[in-house]
Scaffold this active site. Structure first.
Site, mmCIF file in Angstrom:
data_model
loop_
_atom_site.group_PDB
_atom_site.id
_atom_site.type_symbol
_atom_site.label_atom_id
_atom_site.label_comp_id
_atom_site.label_asym_id
_atom_site.label_seq_id
_atom_site.Cartn_x
_atom_site.Cartn_y
_atom_site.Cartn_z
ATOM 1 N N GLN A 157 0.847 -1.195 0.000
ATOM 2 C CA GLN A 157 0.000 0.000 0.000
ATOM 3 C C GLN A 157 0.881 1.242 0.000
ATOM 4 O OE1 GLN A 157 -1.620 0.656 3.845
ATOM 5 N NE2 GLN A 157 -3.484 1.662 3.147
ATOM 6 N N GLU A 182 -8.909 -1.641 6.059
ATOM 7 C CA GLU A 182 -7.790 -1.576 6.995
ATOM 8 C C GLU A 182 -8.297 -1.602 8.424
ATOM 9 O OE1 GLU A 182 -5.231 1.911 6.817
ATOM 10 O OE2 GLU A 182 -3.695 0.787 7.884
ATOM 11 N N SER A 205 0.944 6.543 2.675
ATOM 12 C CA SER A 205 1.560 7.591 3.505
ATOM 13 C C SER A 205 2.763 8.230 2.824
ATOM 14 C CB SER A 205 2.017 7.015 4.841
ATOM 15 O OG SER A 205 0.925 6.576 5.588
ATOM 16 N N GLU A 255 -5.337 9.607 18.023
ATOM 17 C CA GLU A 255 -6.088 10.862 17.946
ATOM 18 C C GLU A 255 -7.132 10.806 16.825
ATOM 19 O OE1 GLU A 255 -2.834 10.559 18.348
ATOM 20 O OE2 GLU A 255 -2.667 11.373 20.368
ATOM 21 N N SER A 287 4.827 -1.236 4.516
ATOM 22 C CA SER A 287 5.118 -2.610 4.935
ATOM 23 C C SER A 287 5.222 -3.495 3.701
ATOM 24 C CB SER A 287 3.987 -3.160 5.807
ATOM 25 O OG SER A 287 3.715 -2.292 6.862
#
Lengths: 387, 425
Positions: B143, B261, B146, B389, B178
């Site tokens: 994936q 996810e 990010s 958060e 990953s």
């Protein structure tokens, strides 16, 4: 596939539980709004006798989980938990926990057919109020655990017909108004469950000022008070263990109900209250507080459900003693944390006498401590888990 | 519950009995001081051991696939079995009773998240090309989401994709990827129109990880190992048919992946070596071996930890039962993820306290310094798969209905939004 955990092991289905919840909630919405709860709590007896009678006559709540052979419906802990969740949500002041849960469980577990026949139908009908005294001199409940060191509060001596009791039970929930008080007394054969008439000679009952304004507690003094033995003389330890498992699991369901009411109040207020030109619920400091409250409640609810299912003997459920002890720890701490945070979200208004937030705070701390509190319930959990 | 589940389970049991061995004894009894004292969360294996594990995982996935258990919920035309999630969960529960290779290198990202995204958004011939190979264990997918400047705010990705005839040219940097070193293909989110608001100028592509211009560098994390990668894309050419969804419609594609996810990470149990940090029998042995069984403070902390761990387990079991009954997953996944991080962290610190100074340096004593890796891995648990958060924002806004924070700009062109650091645009 088989082996799935059915609600109450097939005793009562998911849809029926939902109906029970809705009926109980509707009833309480009509009969027990905040003003009614405050009025009942402040009344002489500490509860509304009319509402109590209607609970029995219209909904049959007192009978729900009591044994079918003695006037109950035998619906099990999962069903009882649904009711307790609703009672806890509104903090209904009523002798439900003391009479139905504590005394009812003790009588059902004592294996004394005569006593059960004599007392359980009245308890199930709501016409007899029974109480169970905390057995310890220090108000503790464990005979084999950490708080047994205080010894038993009351001693039983053989009397003319039955036994006579001497001593002082310091903490008896709804003890002042009970028609019958059950006491675990130190007898010649060991801890023995005894039944005392509320109006017996030599029994003095003193209603005590309480932290929790919606649950009464009395001190009972026994002076050669006549009593009858319930079950085997010396056989109360096993009864008490069962009572502790059932009562802490039941309390857990009540605590989750109370915690949900706090979260509902806090989120409603966070959406409505405007400061700095925006609802305070837009601030992450407040938002995350509410999310933390929700998280604790989800986990607590799961623990309370699992304990109820385990006590109902559901397939695939964990050991009931372990699950009840887990629920007691997690739900006690969750309710306390959520009740405190509810006041914080409300700010100053939450600290006023007029706002109901303190009633939940009081119930949360009181129920956390009722069966010994953190020092005792952590060790009880380890003991139940075999450590 | 579908009536055919029983026969499906029977068939699965026959398959597993033939191809795997059943676990013995349940592993309940703790033998202190015997065997591996590992409690690591991330693998700290050298590359050759790592490669062997990947090969084992692929081989087991192949066996599953060849026997009809590779993709239980997938459509038959792409090598799936066409059954329901009820069957899938039943199989997982059954397989857990057997000793089989850990296939998370394939399943956690590729089969759990990227596969469903390809199925939903790719063209027919692309689905045919990748899905059967993925679920047969032939290839691994990663994936590429990010970036250094796009963490919690994923919609601010800057990796650019510029159209060039029938191809797109991708340039930028991805991070925290990953299994990139094992992957044949990656799902990349790229900026295709910086003049549109940030959510509306993103496009998703399937990138050949062996294509020229793809450079994978291991990213060493604070616990010492390198379980993640940085992936640099320099003028990587991707055919237009490898685009998923519409041009500038990549956010919808990303949401499909992220939905899967949350289900994937939240359901993670406390298995593996790290599970020892939340196991009452193991921690009780830890206390006993260190002469602390009568230590009231340690006992109390252990009981508190155990209560939370048990209650979290109850929550997970109840969610699973509801899922098996066909109910849509609720907010439990986020709650489970928060609790998982909290419990494992608490367990690691509990163990550290019991071991004391023997965690300061490796004295060679069994079951002491071994806790270091887990302790150093715990900060990741609160970040990966959505930070604590962000999880709390989701619970507060989507479950409790609290209003969104005002002033988050979702309307201005991406080009005009403020960036971290030097602040030029």
């Amino acid at each position: 596939m088989t082996g799935d955990l059915d609600v109450a092991d097939g005793r009562i289905g998911e849809a029926e539980l939902e109906e029970l919840r809705a009926a109980t909630r509707d009833f309480l919405t009509a009969k027990a709004d905040e003003a009614a709860v405050r009025a009942a709590a402040a009344s002489d007896r500490g509860y509304d006798e009319k509402v109590w009678a209607q609970m029995a006559e219209q909904l049959g709540l007192q009978a729900l989980a009591l044994p079918a052979e003695h006037g109950g419906d035998g619906a099990g802990m999962t069903a009882l938990s649904v009711v307790l969740g609703e009672l806890g949500r509104v903090l209904l002041p009523a002798p439900f926990f003391s009479s139905v849960v504590l005394a009812g469980t003790a009588l059902a577990a004592a294996g004394d057919a005569d006593a059960a026949r004599r007392l359980l139908p009245g308890i199930a009908a709501g016409t007899t109020l029974a109480a169970l005294a905390a057995p310890g001199r220090d108000g503790g409940w464990d005979l084999d655990g950490a708080d047994a060191r205080g010894g038993l509060a009351v001693a039983a001596e053989p009397g003319q017909c039955g036994v006579t009791l001497d001593g002082s039970a310091p903490l008896v929930v709804d003890g002042a108004g009970a028609d019958v008080v059950l006491v675990v007394a130190a007898g010649p054969a060991g801890p023995t469950l005894c039944a005392v008439d509320g109006t017996a000679v030599g029994l003095t009952r003193t209603s005590l000022p309480t932290l929790d304004l919606t649950r009464r507690v009395a001190r009972l003094d026994f002076w050669s008070t006549p009593a009858t033995v319930v079950g085997e003389p010396g056989g109360a330890a096993g009864v008490l263990r069962r009572v502790l498992d059932v009562a802490t699991a039941a309390l857990a369901a009540e605590q989750v109900g109370g915690a949900r009411a706090c979260l509902d109040a806090a989120t409603a207020y966070a959406k409505d209250r405007v400061q700095f030109g925006r609802p305070i619920g837009t601030f992450q400091a407040v938002k995350h507080k509410c999310a933390d409250m929700f998280t604790r409640i989800q986990v607590a609810d799961a623990a309370a459900r699992e304990a109820a299912a385990a006590l109902d003997g559901a397939a695939g459920a964990p050991d009931p003693g372990v699950a009840a002890a887990v629920a007691h720890v997690v739900c006690s701490e969750a309710f306390m944390a959520v009740a405190a945070e509810n006041i914080q979200v409300h700010g100053g208004i939450g600290f006023t006498w007029e706002h109901p937030a303190h009633l939940y705070f009081r119930r949360a701390k009181s129920s956390q401590l009722l069966f010994g509190g953190p020092a005792v319930y952590h060790e009880r959990l380890l003991a139940r888990a075999g450590m | 519950m579908p009536s055919d589940t029983d026969s499906f389970v029977e068939e699965a049991r026959a398959f597993l009995d033939t191809h795997a061995t059943r676990r013995t004894g349940g592993g309940q009894a703790v033998q202190w001081g015997v065997g591996d004292d590992q409690v690591a969360y991330f693998s700290a294996d050298p590359p050759d051991v790592d490669a062997a594990r990947v090969a084992e995982a692929k081989a087991w996935q192949k066996v599953r696939h060849d026997n009809g258990f590779g993709w239980i919920t997938g459509p038959a035309e792409f090598g799936g079995r066409g059954l329901t999630s009820v069957h899938d969960l039943a199989y997982d529960a059954l397989e857990a009773e057997y000793d089989v290779p850990d296939t998370s290198v394939l399943s956690l990202i590729g089969l759990g998240m990227i596969g469903p995204t390809i199925l939903t958004h790719a063209q027919e011939h692309i689905r045919r090309r990748y899905l059967p190979a993925m679920y047969a264990g032939d290839i691994i997918a990663c994936q590429l989401f990010s970036e250094p400047g796009a963490g919690s705010d994923l919609a601010s990705v800057r990796t650019s994709a510029v159209r060039d005839g029938d191809e797109w040219v991708l340039s930028g940097q991805k991070v925290w990827t990953s299994v990139a070193q094992h992957a044949a293909v990656g799902l990349a989110l790229c900026r295709t129109d910086p003049d549109k608001p940030k959510h509306r100028g993103i496009t998703a592509f399937l990138v050949d990880m062996a294509a020229p211009g793809v450079e994978i560098r291991p990213l060493r994390q604070m616990s010492g190992g390198a379980d993640f990668n940085e992936v640099f894309l320099t003028d990587v050419r991707v055919p237009d048919d490898h685009r998923l969804g519409d041009v500038d419609g990549g956010w919808a594609v990303a949401l499909t992946t992220l939905m899967n996810e949350r289900a994937s990470v939240g359901g993670e149990g406390a298995a593996g070596p790290a599970g020892r940090a939340v196991s009452l029998p193991f921690l009780a042995e830890l206390l006993r071996a260190n002469g602390r069984l009568d230590d009231a403070a340690a006992r109390r902390e252990l009981a508190g930890l155990y209560a939370e761990v048990a209650a979290t387990d109850y929550l997970n079991h109840q969610s699973l039962r509801r899922a098996r009954a066909g109910e849509q997953p609720g907010p439990e996944a986020s709650v489970s993820k928060l609790m998982y991080a909290r419990n494992l962290t608490r367990g690691a610190h509990f163990a550290a306290e019991v071991v004391g100074p023997r965690l300061v340096a490796d004295t060679g004593e069994w079951g002491t310094f071994a806790w270091a890796e887990l302790l150093l891995a715990t900060p990741a648990l609160r970040i990966l798969g959505g930070t604590e958060e962000i999880m709390k924002n989701i619970l507060a806004e989507r479950v409790l209905g609290l209003p969104k924070e005002p002033g988050i700009d979702t309307k201005s062109p991406f080009r005009e939004l403020r960036r971290s650091g030097r602040g030029e645009s």
